[in-house]
Design a protein around this motif. Structure first.
Motif, PDB file in Angstrom:
ATOM      1  N   UNK A  44      15.964 -10.253  -3.291  1.00  0.00           N
ATOM      2  CA  UNK A  44      16.849  -8.298  -4.324  1.00  0.00           C
ATOM      3  C   UNK A  44      15.057  -8.063  -4.936  1.00  0.00           C
ATOM      4  N   UNK A  45      14.783  -8.887  -6.035  1.00  0.00           N
ATOM      5  CA  UNK A  45      13.203  -8.677  -6.519  1.00  0.00           C
ATOM      6  C   UNK A  45      12.598  -8.217  -5.724  1.00  0.00           C
ATOM      7  N   UNK A  46      12.620  -8.851  -4.910  1.00  0.00           N
ATOM      8  CA  UNK A  46      10.652  -9.156  -3.642  1.00  0.00           C
ATOM      9  C   UNK A  46      10.875  -7.345  -3.220  1.00  0.00           C
ATOM     10  N   UNK A  47      12.082  -7.176  -3.006  1.00  0.00           N
ATOM     11  CA  UNK A  47      12.365  -5.816  -2.406  1.00  0.00           C
ATOM     12  C   UNK A  47      12.016  -4.520  -3.439  1.00  0.00           C
ATOM     13  N   UNK A  48      12.596  -4.507  -4.444  1.00  0.00           N
ATOM     14  CA  UNK A  48      12.272  -4.292  -5.032  1.00  0.00           C
ATOM     15  C   UNK A  48      10.673  -3.487  -5.968  1.00  0.00           C
ATOM     16  N   UNK A  49       9.929  -4.754  -5.633  1.00  0.00           N
ATOM     17  CA  UNK A  49       8.779  -5.087  -5.857  1.00  0.00           C
ATOM     18  C   UNK A  49       8.355  -3.505  -5.266  1.00  0.00           C
ATOM     19  N   UNK A  50       9.035  -4.052  -3.731  1.00  0.00           N
ATOM     20  CA  UNK A  50       7.520  -3.352  -2.643  1.00  0.00           C
ATOM     21  C   UNK A  50       8.559  -1.877  -1.895  1.00  0.00           C
ATOM     22  N   UNK A  51       9.401  -1.400  -2.855  1.00  0.00           N
ATOM     23  CA  UNK A  51      10.606  -1.017  -2.137  1.00  0.00           C
ATOM     24  C   UNK A  51       9.738   0.494  -1.221  1.00  0.00           C
ATOM     25  N   UNK A  52      10.238   0.501  -0.042  1.00  0.00           N
ATOM     26  CA  UNK A  52       9.831   1.210   0.828  1.00  0.00           C
ATOM     27  C   UNK A  52      10.813   1.824   1.882  1.00  0.00           C
ATOM     28  N   UNK A  53      11.706   2.599   2.929  1.00  0.00           N
ATOM     29  CA  UNK A  53      13.149   2.753   3.881  1.00  0.00           C
ATOM     30  C   UNK A  53      12.957   1.884   4.586  1.00  0.00           C
ATOM     31  N   UNK A  54      11.561   1.652   4.797  1.00  0.00           N
ATOM     32  CA  UNK A  54      11.063   0.731   6.913  1.00  0.00           C
ATOM     33  C   UNK A  54      10.596  -0.887   6.164  1.00  0.00           C
ATOM     34  N   UNK A  55      10.822  -1.418   5.430  1.00  0.00           N
ATOM     35  CA  UNK A  55      10.816  -2.617   4.089  1.00  0.00           C
ATOM     36  C   UNK A  55      12.844  -3.322   4.881  1.00  0.00           C
ATOM     37  N   UNK A  56      12.465  -3.999   5.955  1.00  0.00           N
ATOM     38  CA  UNK A  56      13.910  -4.419   5.699  1.00  0.00           C
ATOM     39  C   UNK A  56      13.694  -6.705   5.366  1.00  0.00           C
ATOM     40  N   UNK A  72       7.190  -3.074   9.463  1.00  0.00           N
ATOM     41  CA  UNK A  72       6.782  -2.065  10.570  1.00  0.00           C
ATOM     42  C   UNK A  72       5.912  -0.948  10.262  1.00  0.00           C
ATOM     43  N   UNK A  73       4.952  -0.327  11.207  1.00  0.00           N
ATOM     44  CA  UNK A  73       4.902   1.387  11.299  1.00  0.00           C
ATOM     45  C   UNK A  73       5.980   1.190  12.447  1.00  0.00           C
ATOM     46  N   UNK A  74       5.896   2.676  12.779  1.00  0.00           N
ATOM     47  CA  UNK A  74       6.364   3.239  14.343  1.00  0.00           C
ATOM     48  C   UNK A  74       6.723   3.024  15.210  1.00  0.00           C
ATOM     49  N   UNK A  75       5.499   1.827  14.949  1.00  0.00           N
ATOM     50  CA  UNK A  75       4.816   1.608  16.683  1.00  0.00           C
ATOM     51  C   UNK A  75       5.363   0.254  16.735  1.00  0.00           C
ATOM     52  N   UNK A  76       5.578  -0.619  15.394  1.00  0.00           N
ATOM     53  CA  UNK A  76       6.317  -1.696  15.218  1.00  0.00           C
ATOM     54  C   UNK A  76       5.393  -2.969  15.036  1.00  0.00           C
ATOM     55  N   UNK A  77       3.453  -2.353  14.867  1.00  0.00           N
ATOM     56  CA  UNK A  77       3.106  -3.538  14.040  1.00  0.00           C
ATOM     57  C   UNK A  77       3.799  -3.377  12.681  1.00  0.00           C
ATOM     58  N   UNK A  78       2.923  -4.763  12.267  1.00  0.00           N
ATOM     59  CA  UNK A  78       3.155  -5.080  10.819  1.00  0.00           C
ATOM     60  C   UNK A  78       2.100  -4.690   9.779  1.00  0.00           C
ATOM     61  N   UNK A  79       2.744  -4.081   8.997  1.00  0.00           N
ATOM     62  CA  UNK A  79       1.742  -3.253   7.525  1.00  0.00           C
ATOM     63  C   UNK A  79       2.500  -4.544   6.271  1.00  0.00           C
ATOM     64  N   UNK A  80       3.261  -4.774   6.101  1.00  0.00           N
ATOM     65  CA  UNK A  80       4.099  -5.599   5.044  1.00  0.00           C
ATOM     66  C   UNK A  80       4.748  -6.972   5.617  1.00  0.00           C
ATOM     67  N   UNK A  81       4.130  -8.136   4.612  1.00  0.00           N
ATOM     68  CA  UNK A  81       4.732  -8.917   4.729  1.00  0.00           C
ATOM     69  C   UNK A  81       4.850 -10.175   3.541  1.00  0.00           C
ATOM     70  N   UNK A  82       6.052 -10.708   3.145  1.00  0.00           N
ATOM     71  CA  UNK A  82       6.322 -10.638   1.908  1.00  0.00           C
ATOM     72  C   UNK A  82       7.268 -11.962   1.749  1.00  0.00           C
ATOM     73  N   UNK A  83       6.615 -13.193   1.210  1.00  0.00           N
ATOM     74  CA  UNK A  83       6.795 -14.271   1.293  1.00  0.00           C
ATOM     75  C   UNK A  83       7.919 -14.940   0.152  1.00  0.00           C
ATOM     76  N   UNK A  84       8.826 -15.185   0.025  1.00  0.00           N
ATOM     77  CA  UNK A  84       9.202 -15.651  -0.832  1.00  0.00           C
ATOM     78  C   UNK A  84       9.925 -17.158  -1.640  1.00  0.00           C
ATOM     79  N   UNK A  85       9.125 -17.776  -2.513  1.00  0.00           N
ATOM     80  CA  UNK A  85       9.183 -19.588  -2.869  1.00  0.00           C
ATOM     81  C   UNK A  85       7.532 -19.856  -2.716  1.00  0.00           C
ATOM     82  N   UNK A  86       7.479 -20.833  -2.385  1.00  0.00           N
ATOM     83  CA  UNK A  86       5.985 -21.660  -1.909  1.00  0.00           C
ATOM     84  C   UNK A  86       5.929 -22.044  -1.042  1.00  0.00           C
ATOM     85  N   UNK A  99      -1.964  -8.612   8.730  1.00  0.00           N
ATOM     86  CA  UNK A  99      -1.002  -7.022   7.815  1.00  0.00           C
ATOM     87  C   UNK A  99      -2.007  -6.937   7.186  1.00  0.00           C
ATOM     88  N   UNK A 100      -1.589  -5.182   7.186  1.00  0.00           N
ATOM     89  CA  UNK A 100      -2.461  -5.227   5.715  1.00  0.00           C
ATOM     90  C   UNK A 100      -2.327  -5.514   4.622  1.00  0.00           C
TER      91      UNK A 100
END
Length: 176
Positions: A44-56, A72-86, A99-100
């Motif tokens: 939940x905090x990871x979502x909050x840090x990078x909050x965006x309507x497209x983040x899932x 992902x962008x509108x074409x399905x390409x990955x923009x953000x990749x967020x890992x949790x943990x180590x 990803x960008x």
């Protein structure tokens, strides 16, 4: 018979006065049978840090080749990749080539040791590594309910997550 995931729902209201970002998000998360409440709330905090309507949220623990969250962008390409943990540093390196922006939200008692051993991460320019303090992860667990109403206030760099169950001060430590 395999155990099924437990569904959690959170209405998250974010008021980031530092960056003048405000938003309401309806989050639906599956708690994997092997996952802890601590990890669920860190997501939940990871979502909050990078909050965006497209983040899932992804299948994550059900699918080893996916992060906890992605955008992902509108074409399905990955923009953000967020890992949790180590996570494994090779997985993060592979994600950074795709990803960008890549982020790792690390928590727990072994973060410092994990980060020392992860020399490849330090060479990646599009990777951020954040650590949540143990006091934070302990406090956010007390806010967890199957259906949550969460309010996150960010002002002067201080994060406070609140619910009817109480509040937690969120302490971020930037490692990279």
């Amino acid at each position: 018979m395999a155990l099924k995931a437990t569904i959690y729902k959170a209405d998250l209201n974010i008021a980031d006065m530092d960056h003048h970002n405000y938003g309401d998000y309806q989050l639906t998360m599956a708690l994997h049978p092997s996952e802890t409440i601590e990890r669920l709330m860190v997501r939940v905090l990871a979502f909050a840090r990078y909050a965006d309507e497209q983040l899932e949220f992804t299948k994550d623990l059900f699918e080893v080749n996916e992060p906890a969250l992605w955008q992902k962008d509108l074409t399905g390409l990955l923009e953000k990749w967020i890992e949790v943990g180590c996570p494994d540093e090779d997985k993060v390196k592979k994600a950074s080539a795709r990803c960008q922006q890549v982020a790792v939200i690390a928590y727990g008692s072994s973060v410092e040791e994990w980060y020392k051993r992860s020399s490849k991460l330090k060479t990646l320019k599009n990777v951020e590594v954040w650590q949540l303090s143990e006091a934070t992860t302990t406090a956010i667990q007390a806010l967890c309910e199957r259906t949550m109403q969460l309010q996150l206030n960010i002002m002067d760099g201080e994060w406070t997550l609140m619910s009817d169950a109480g509040q937690a001060v969120v302490e971020w430590i930037k490692l990279q």
